[in-house]
Design a protein around this motif. Structure first.
Motif, PDB file in Angstrom:
ATOM      1  N   THR A   1      13.100  -1.846  41.957  1.00  0.00           N
ATOM      2  CA  THR A   1      13.431  -2.019  40.537  1.00  0.00           C
ATOM      3  C   THR A   1      12.874  -3.342  40.016  1.00  0.00           C
ATOM      4  OG1 THR A   1      15.397  -0.660  40.716  1.00  0.00           O
ATOM      5  CG2 THR A   1      15.360  -2.215  38.900  1.00  0.00           C
TER       6      THR A   1
ATOM      7  N   LYS B   1      22.312   4.146  37.082  1.00  0.00           N
ATOM      8  CA  LYS B   1      22.775   2.760  37.085  1.00  0.00           C
ATOM      9  C   LYS B   1      24.175   2.692  36.511  1.00  0.00           C
ATOM     10  CE  LYS B   1      20.589  -0.187  39.232  1.00  0.00           C
ATOM     11  NZ  LYS B   1      19.274  -0.720  39.137  1.00  0.00           N
TER      12      LYS B   1
ATOM     13  N   ASP C   1      13.552   4.273  36.157  1.00  0.00           N
ATOM     14  CA  ASP C   1      14.102   3.569  37.314  1.00  0.00           C
ATOM     15  C   ASP C   1      15.074   4.475  38.070  1.00  0.00           C
ATOM     16  OD1 ASP C   1      14.571   1.304  38.966  1.00  0.00           O
ATOM     17  OD2 ASP C   1      16.379   0.825  37.823  1.00  0.00           O
ATOM     18  N   GLU C   2      14.924   4.568  39.373  1.00  0.00           N
ATOM     19  CA  GLU C   2      15.758   5.408  40.273  1.00  0.00           C
ATOM     20  C   GLU C   2      15.522   6.912  40.082  1.00  0.00           C
ATOM     21  OE1 GLU C   2      16.838   3.614  42.449  1.00  0.00           O
ATOM     22  OE2 GLU C   2      17.316   1.719  41.487  1.00  0.00           O
TER      23      GLU C   2
END
Ligand code: ATP
Ligand code: MG
Length: 182
Positions: free
Chosen positions: A24, A48, A113-114
């Motif tokens: 990240t 998140k 992200d992720e």
């Protein structure tokens, strides 16, 4: 070597994956670099939590050129079917928003992200992400992060970096640290 005289823009697909820490933060570093070049950036964080992070505070200060959106919450209990369904729904909604944002042409860089983790845990369909890659504006850069990126994503990407876990302070019992983890 990068040819810095060549200003022609080629939209790349970058993947940061692997077991080691830094995926990240590598994406954030690249996004800040792009922002510093006057590019419009969107970072969407899948899975998140809602707790405040340093990057959230920093991005707020960067103004309207850098947008951050969060999708889903931090904890997934894979044994709870109802909870899994809720998480799936949130992740899929997030992916819909991501697709709209990407195809809108408003952004020169988008970070998901992720997203690799969300795919590998079956929250979202990798075919859908592959399709988003195929239909993105050609000059837009797309960054995908998270452990266990599916093979097809690695094949399609222009660049893949796999973070290697040599050691991590967590295994010595040191919990998440402000400024390092959040
Ligand atoms: P960072 O956000 O610091 O760049 P990351 O994106 O590579 O880390 P994730 O897989 O998203 O890491 O995991 C999130 C959290 O798990 C981070 O707080 C990180 O410190 C921790 N973590 C990452 N890798 C490891 C590891 N190998 N062992 C233990 N904890 C880890
Ligand atoms: Mg991460």
């Amino acid at each position: 070597m990068v040819e810095i005289l060549d200003k022609k823009s080629t939209g790349l697909v970058l993947v940061f994956t692997g077991e080691g820490k830094g995926k990240t933060t590598a994406a954030l570093g690249t996004a800040v670099r792009a922002w510093g070049q006057g590019m419009k950036v969107l970072m969407m964080q899948f899975i998140k939590g809602s707790w405040p992070t340093g990057e959230q505070n920093a991005i707020k200060k960067l103004g309207s050129g850098f947008e951050l959106r969060r999708v889903g919450d931090g904890f997934i209990n894979f044994n709870d079917a109802e909870e899994m369904e809720k998480q799936k729904k949130m992740a899929r909604e997030g992916l819909k928003i991501a697709r709209l944002a990407i195809t809108s042409g408003r952004y020169q860089m988008v970070v998901l992200d992720e997203i690799n983790y969300a795919m590998s845990y079956g929250l979202i369909d990798k075919e859908e992400v592959l399709d988003i890659i195929d239909t993105k504006p050609p000059e837009m850069h797309l960054i995908l992060t998270g452990r266990s990126a599916p093979e097809e994503i690695l094949e399609k990407a222009d660049m893949v970096t796999r973070m290697d876990n040599v050691k991590h302070h967590y295994s010595k019992g040191i919990p998440a640290q402000r400024g390092i983890e959040y």
